[in-house]
Write an enzyme that holds these catalytic residues in place. Structure first.
Site, PDB file in Angstrom:
ATOM      1  N   GLU A 289       0.825  -1.215   0.000  1.00  0.00           N
ATOM      2  CA  GLU A 289       0.000   0.000   0.000  1.00  0.00           C
ATOM      3  C   GLU A 289       0.858   1.264   0.000  1.00  0.00           C
ATOM      4  OE1 GLU A 289      -2.906   0.084   3.170  1.00  0.00           O
ATOM      5  OE2 GLU A 289      -4.365  -0.982   1.958  1.00  0.00           O
ATOM      6  N   HIS A 310       9.045 -26.609  -2.058  1.00  0.00           N
ATOM      7  CA  HIS A 310       8.473 -27.734  -2.805  1.00  0.00           C
ATOM      8  C   HIS A 310       7.301 -27.275  -3.661  1.00  0.00           C
ATOM      9  CE1 HIS A 310      10.936 -30.623  -0.492  1.00  0.00           C
ATOM     10  NE2 HIS A 310      10.923 -29.604   0.366  1.00  0.00           N
ATOM     11  N   LYS A 424     -14.300  -0.449  -3.776  1.00  0.00           N
ATOM     12  CA  LYS A 424     -15.389  -0.075  -2.865  1.00  0.00           C
ATOM     13  C   LYS A 424     -16.508   0.628  -3.630  1.00  0.00           C
ATOM     14  CE  LYS A 424     -12.491   0.697   1.202  1.00  0.00           C
ATOM     15  NZ  LYS A 424     -11.964   1.710   2.101  1.00  0.00           N
TER      16      LYS A 424
HETATM   17  O1  PA5 Z   1      -3.598   0.978   5.792  1.00  0.00           O
HETATM   18  C1  PA5 Z   1      -4.753   1.365   5.698  1.00  0.00           C
HETATM   19  O2  PA5 Z   1      -5.054   2.527   5.997  1.00  0.00           O
HETATM   20  C2  PA5 Z   1      -5.883   0.462   5.262  1.00  0.00           C
HETATM   21  O3  PA5 Z   1      -5.483  -0.769   4.811  1.00  0.00           O
HETATM   22  C3  PA5 Z   1      -6.844   0.263   6.424  1.00  0.00           C
HETATM   23  O4  PA5 Z   1      -6.120  -0.254   7.502  1.00  0.00           O
HETATM   24  C4  PA5 Z   1      -8.004  -0.655   6.111  1.00  0.00           C
HETATM   25  O5  PA5 Z   1      -8.611  -0.280   4.918  1.00  0.00           O
HETATM   26  C5  PA5 Z   1      -9.044  -0.620   7.233  1.00  0.00           C
HETATM   27  O6  PA5 Z   1      -9.531   0.663   7.406  1.00  0.00           O
HETATM   28  P1  PA5 Z   1     -10.338   1.107   8.679  1.00  0.00           P
HETATM   29  O7  PA5 Z   1      -9.458   0.946   9.869  1.00  0.00           O
HETATM   30  O8  PA5 Z   1     -10.708   2.521   8.424  1.00  0.00           O
HETATM   31  O9  PA5 Z   1     -11.556   0.197   8.796  1.00  0.00           O
END
Ligand code: PA5
Length: 451
Positions: A289, A310, A424
């Protein structure tokens, strides 16, 4: 206290030590801009000095809350997705006896997870287990509106209320979310849940040392003080005042960046201890990310060894040469198990008799590193003294700071994740979420056209 080490010698078949050192100024500038808050995404740097800012009073309070809840339960269910569950999952898995579920002498609550997928079978099976257990819920969402944990929490909340009654269930729910905004904050205020705040300036994937990680781990009986202590020591070991040659995060960021510029687009994080599987999942989110944007970034993958030798081993050894490998090498195991002598020696294994399994594992590790290096897969080795809270704290902070530097070397913002919104929007449109009427029309006509 022992500390993490890094060995980059096995990358010098593709890059040279000089080239790594020539990146020194660029890396130092990146590190400096993280600390000076002058780079991209600088309003999300609350994690950088967090380990040294966590007070004893803070830890005392979390432990006191955990103690009250622990007494009442067999199971703690953590509801969250992405950065809201991967840190605690990674640490809990790394530190747990993998067969604890079968042991009756366990004094700590089992830690289970929900809301990290939309699997109907997964959640149905979880509810069946929870029918027979006393449990509490830690629901975690920074935005407070993420669909997966929101769906799971609605179902679990109903289940818990039916089982324990509305009033008692309020004592068994802890919510961790934004200080002011979001549906989870509103719900917590209305219901009177115990809450913790995820600071505005810390994104999900950098949040393991906030209540997001600390609260569920404390309830599950892990030593959060040692975790923070380990992270704090790594904060000191990777600061701007540390020499480039001595700063393992700077070296890691520099060498992986160089490898990327030489066509190594995939980094495989390999472990020889299956307990570290989820550590790699946490790391994949952190790096995937943070770096994967603007058509750039190293693709982070993970393998468990020797298991995957393996299966994926063939590709790593002889597939397309776009890979480099980072091995998590654990110096000492938590237990000892020797291979016995066998008089008949029908399996021909007597040459190993008297040796510990870990000695065989270590030779497998060394053999793999040499084979992969010979096969054109540069290797970085991260040495972890042993798997405990302290060294996991060191390791996670090491990866966080190196990730921040890496993002700046790639000239991307390592602290946003605009790409996760695309699925989303489509999902909301397909599910007719209020506010998505136009998108719904568009996406449905697109599907009809295809049919
Ligand atoms: O790193 C990030 O910000 C995202 O991966 C969030 O952790 C994930 O989408 C969950 O979001 P939230 O804590 O708002 O539910």
């Amino acid at each position: 206290m022992e500390k993490l080490k890094i060995n980059i010698d096995n990358t010098f078949n593709l890059v040279s030590r000089d080239e790594v050192y020539r990146l020194k100024d660029k890396v130092q500038r990146s590190l400096q801009s993280l600390y000076n808050r002058t780079g991209k995404g600088n309003d999300f740097l609350g994690w950088i000095d967090l380990p040294s800012k966590i007070t004893n009073a803070r830890l005392d309070e979390i432990e006191a809350t955990a103690k009250v809840i622990r007494k009442k339960i067999d199971v703690i269910v953590v509801v969250g997705i992405g950065g809201s569950y991967l840190g605690s999952k990674a640490i809990a898995e790394a530190l747990s006896d993998q067969f604890a579920l079968f042991r009756s002498d366990n004094t700590n609550p089992h830690i289970l997870f929900a809301g990290h997928n939309l699997g109907e079978d997964y959640h149905s099976a979880l509810l069946k287990i929870l029918d027979t257990k006393r449990y509490a819920i830690v629901v975690i969402s920074k935005s407070g509106t993420t669909t997966e944990p929101a769906v799971a929490f609605r179902i679990l909340k109903r289940h818990l209320e039916k089982k324990e009654g509305k009033e008692e269930s309020k004592n068994l729910i802890v919510a961790i979310t934004d200080e002011k905004q979001g549906a989870l904050r509103r719900m917590s205020v209305k219901e009177g849940y115990k809450t913790y705040v995820i600071p505005d300036n810390i994104g999900g994937r950098y949040s393991v040392l906030t209540p997001v990680g600390l609260v569920p781990l404390a309830i599950a009986g892990f030593d959060i003080r040692q975790l923070v202590k380990g992270a704090e020591s790594m904060q000191l070991l990777t600061g701007t005042d540390i020499d480039f040659n001595e700063n393992i995060a700077a070296l890691y960021a520099a060498v992986r960046y160089l490898l990327y510029t030489r066509g190594k687009k995939i980094e495989i994080l390999a472990n020889f201890e299956s307990k570290l599987h989820y550590l790699a999942e946490w790391w994949k989110q952190l790096y995937g990310e943070s770096e994967g944007k603007e058509n750039r970034g190293i693709f982070p993958a993970g393998i468990d060894l020797t298991t995957d030798l393996h299966s994926m081993g063939q590709y790593v050894q002889e597939g397309e040469r776009i890979i480099f490998e980072t091995v998590l090498s654990v110096c000492r195991t938590g237990s000892e198990l020797k291979i016995p002598v066998d008089d008949e020696n029908l399996d021909g294994l007597n040459y190993l008799a008297g040796k510990r399994i870990d000695e065989v594992n270590k030779m497998a590790e060394l053999g793999t590193i040499l084979a992969h290096t010979d096969g054109g897969v540069p290797n970085i080795r991260i040495e972890i003294p042993r798997i405990n809270e302290y060294h996991l704290g060191q390791l996670m902070y090491f990866f966080e700071i190196a990730c921040g530097i890496s993002g700046y070397l790639l000239e991307v913002n390592p602290f946003d994740q605009p790409g996760v919104e695309a699925y989303k929007r489509n999902m909301f449109a397909l599910l007719d979420k209020p506010g998505f009427e136009n998108e719904s029309k568009k996406i449905k006509s697109r599907i009809q056209l295809r049919v």
